[in-house]
Design an enzyme around this catalytic site. Structure first.
Site, mmCIF file in Angstrom:
data_model
loop_
_atom_site.group_PDB
_atom_site.id
_atom_site.type_symbol
_atom_site.label_atom_id
_atom_site.label_comp_id
_atom_site.label_asym_id
_atom_site.label_seq_id
_atom_site.Cartn_x
_atom_site.Cartn_y
_atom_site.Cartn_z
ATOM 1 N N ILE A 64 0.837 -1.192 0.000
ATOM 2 C CA ILE A 64 0.000 0.000 0.000
ATOM 3 C C ILE A 64 0.875 1.246 0.000
ATOM 4 O O ILE A 64 1.849 1.332 0.749
ATOM 5 C CB ILE A 64 -0.971 -0.002 1.209
ATOM 6 C CG1 ILE A 64 -1.790 1.306 1.237
ATOM 7 C CG2 ILE A 64 -0.257 -0.228 2.515
ATOM 8 C CD1 ILE A 64 -2.906 1.319 2.277
ATOM 9 N N SER A 65 0.551 2.194 -0.863
ATOM 10 C CA SER A 65 1.237 3.474 -0.946
ATOM 11 C C SER A 65 2.735 3.268 -1.193
ATOM 12 O O SER A 65 3.115 2.629 -2.172
ATOM 13 C CB SER A 65 0.964 4.279 0.339
ATOM 14 O OG SER A 65 1.332 5.631 0.185
#
Length: 275
Positions: free
Chosen positions: A106-107
């Site tokens: 994520i990210s």
């Protein structure tokens, strides 16, 4: 932290890595499930993804870890590149007894996941990319958003996070800032500021654009329709570049995996369990 997760430190060479493992024994007679490795966003300790882990199929073993210098992992002796971190992750998986896993990033962790899938291909079966982009060559956030990302202040100052959460994370954070503040501060461990800076430096000059067409793993891309940090155009670009990819756009912001965990966990589960 859920009581079902085993939390311990793993020595990988001279680096101590704090890991949390939710054991998920496969059901008798059922199809075997691969362990799922989660790679978190910048500055976030492994506790942040607890709401998502709690919604995943309990048959799946879930591995979380704090990157060097973050949460409960020791500060490395020197800065590192994403390539070096991927080699460290591969060695960590070997220490944990796993040859091959599914990977979700994520990210910032999504960039690491892309690099891992490409350069540690034998270790990654399927790939899930959440609220992430292609590094240096991407559709950037507005300068007013990026200025909040250069320091870990939002992890250290609840009042500051309360002020900026809506504009920074979008989605539910625009409506219920208190939930975002609680998710990022209650039980979340913050490492030294140098660890955050090392994460920023690790991705300096990095991009996945040249190698994404070469990825062979089936890939699920999750993106929010209101993500100020990672505009939706980035997910569409990755979807075009990764030949065996599927794009799922959800109503929400950058932290949808936390705030919309009940809705997104079944999407991830279905993708990972599919034949």
């Amino acid at each position: 932290m859920s009581s079902t997760a085993e939390v311990r430190s793993v020595a990988v060479g001279r680096q101590l890595i704090r890991v949390a493992i939710r054991h998920g024994p496969n059901e008798a007679g059922g199809a075997p499930r691969f362990p799922l490795l989660l790679i978190n966003g910048i500055g976030a300790s492994l506790e942040l993804l607890e709401p998502f882990v709690a919604e995943l199929d309990p048959a799946v073993e879930v591995i979380r870890f704090d990157p060097p210098g973050v949460g409960g992992s020791s500060l490395p002796l020197r800065p590192y590149w994403i390539s070096g971190l991927c080699r460290l992750i591969a060695r960590m998986l070997t220490e944990l007894g796993h040859d091959r896993v599914d990977v979700l990033g994520i990210s910032w962790g999504g960039g690491v996941a892309q690099h891992f899938a490409m350069f540690q291909q034998a270790r990654c079966r399927r790939l899930v990319l959440v609220a992430t982009a292609t590094g240096m060559l991407m559709a950037p956030a507005r300068p007013s958003v990026l200025r909040h990302m250069v320091t870990p202040r939002r992890y250290l100052d609840r009042g500051y996070l309360h002020q900026v959460a809506g504009d920074l994370y979008g989605g539910l954070a625009r409506i219920d800032t208190a939930e975002i503040v609680a998710a990022m501060h209650d039980g979340n461990r913050v490492g030294p500021s140098r660890g955050y800076l090392y994460q920023l430096a690790a991705a300096a000059g990095w991009t996945s654009v040249p190698f994404l067409p070469l990825l062979r793993q089936p890939t699920l891309i999750l993106a929010g329709d209101d993500d100020p940090i990672i505009p939706l155009a980035n997910a569409r670009l990755m979807h075009r570049l990764i030949r065996d990819s599927r794009l799922h756009v959800y109503p929400g912001g950058h932290l949808g995996l936390v705030t919309e965990a009940a809705a997104l966990a079944p999407v991830v589960d279905g993708f990972l369990a599919a034949p």
